[in-house]
Design a protein around this motif. Structure first.
Motif, PDB file in Angstrom:
ATOM      1  N   THR A 100       3.176   4.388   4.979  1.00  0.00           N
ATOM      2  CA  THR A 100       2.586   4.864   3.723  1.00  0.00           C
ATOM      3  C   THR A 100       2.576   6.383   3.655  1.00  0.00           C
TER       4      THR A 100
ATOM      5  N   SER B   9      -3.019   2.113   3.178  1.00  0.00           N
ATOM      6  CA  SER B   9      -1.844   1.311   3.505  1.00  0.00           C
ATOM      7  C   SER B   9      -1.329   0.689   2.212  1.00  0.00           C
TER       8      SER B   9
ATOM      9  N   GLY C 250       1.351  -0.320   6.320  1.00  0.00           N
ATOM     10  CA  GLY C 250       0.833   0.400   7.471  1.00  0.00           C
ATOM     11  C   GLY C 250       0.695   1.885   7.168  1.00  0.00           C
TER      12      GLY C 250
END
Length: 365
Positions: free
Chosen positions: A145, A136, A141
């Motif tokens: 990503t 991440s 998140g």
């Protein structure tokens, strides 16, 4: 004398007919995009009246429909689920087809596509690494990503292919690039298999589900993440059609008319990588779109990339959006992986193209 000859009625009539044919083909391609988009919005396992769908979209876009015309659930289904999914399907299909058409012309090989030269494998490895290690970046998140790491993986794969080609040959030879891509893809697929075998059941399920290709659970975040890469990559390729036409005639011919072969080749490869990396990161591994669609368009319109690239982009987008609609409705309420649909359609079509080529008709080029 030459200009006088071009003004003859027969020549002008031929040019007018060709222009009219191309215009009709563009209209059909644009119509197919509109049809695929509307089909994806209107047809699904949850039945919503067309009038309600129109009201939701006009309300969200222009704020002219009344809130009493639809429920909150219907609004969520259409605006937050179906519409982003349709747009993602159009973008992914357009990206893969455009990249495939570019690579086939650039490398002068009918089998050239993002999967053949290792770009897709590198992108897949980047995505699998994100899922396996739960990466991440900057707290964004996993799903946010994933596109960035996937594009980095695609670029690393391209650089590796170019490096292998450079070390084994003094120039960026087309045949060597494809061979290096196949070798690198095999190596990367082995790493992906290793990561899958070391994964937990939950991680394995996520990786396998993603690798089969799927447009489910895509939101506006995914649309905005992919859109900048799509715009940049497609603009570069659409503005380089003259150079691509020259390179498709051969490196020697291109250099004789003033094309910087090495520079243009790398730029075109980078643009195709950008499109492929962003598409694969969002949708997973979806085969045959970048391979088959450009060949079908080439049969109809010819090998001039001025028309081949935009038409491949339109038809590819429409094809994948329509295939996704089939994938989510054919065994409703369950969904099929979209990669299954594209393979079931693409494999027979590509076989037909091979037979046409074998029998001397206009097939693979």
């Amino acid at each position: 004398m030459g200009l006088k000859h071009l003004r003859e009625p027969s020549i002008q009539k031929f040019t007018s007919k060709k222009t009219f044919k191309i215009s009709i083909i563009y209209l059909i391609a644009i119509g197919s995009v509109i049809f695929a988009g509307l089909f994806g919005l209107f047809v699904s396992s949850v039945s919503i009246p067309i009038q309600t769908i129109v009201s939701i979209i006009t309300h969200k876009m222009f704020n002219i429909a009344s809130l009493s015309d639809f429920t909150l659930t219907e609004q969520l289904i259409i605006w937050e689920i179906r519409l982003p999914r349709v747009i993602i399907g159009l973008l992914v299909g357009a990206s893969l087809s455009l990249a495939g058409a570019t690579l086939q012309g650039l490398l002068r090989n009918p089998l050239a596509e993002p999967y053949t030269i290792g770009i897709s494998a590198g992108s897949s490895l980047g995505a699998v690494i994100v899922i396996y290690f739960k990466l991440s970046l900057f707290g964004l998140g996993i799903m946010t990503t994933l596109p960035f790491v996937s594009i980095i993986g695609a670029l690393v794969a391209l650089i590796s292919v170019l490096l292998i080609t450079r070390l084994s040959y003094t120039r960026l030879a087309n045949e060597t690039i494809i061979l290096a891509g196949i070798i690198l893809s095999s190596f990367i697929n082995a790493i992906i298999t290793l990561l899958i075998s070391l994964s937990s059941k939950e991680e394995m399920s996520m990786i396998l589900y993603w690798m089969m290709g799927n447009l489910g659970m895509k939101t506006w975040v995914h649309v905005w993440l992919m859109l900048p890469f799509f715009v940049v990559g497609s603009l570069i390729l659409l503005l380089k059609t003259k150079e691509l036409n020259a390179l498709s005639l051969g490196e020697n011919a291109a250099s004789h008319i003033g094309v910087n072969v090495k520079k243009e080749k790398i730029l075109l490869l980078l643009a195709a990588t950008l499109l492929t990396g962003s598409a694969v990161s969002i949708s997973g591994a979806i085969g045959f779109v970048g391979l088959v669609i450009p060949h079908l368009v080439r049969i109809v319109i010819g090998a001039n990339h001025k028309n081949l690239l935009p038409l491949s982009m339109l038809i590819g987008g429409a094809f994948l959006a329509f295939a996704d609609s089939i994938a989510r409705t054919v065994i409703e309420p369950r969904e099929l992986p979209i990669g299954v649909i594209t393979a079931l359609i693409g494999a027979p079509v590509f076989s037909w193209l091979l037979v046409r080529h074998r029998t001397g008709k206009r097939g693979l080029k």
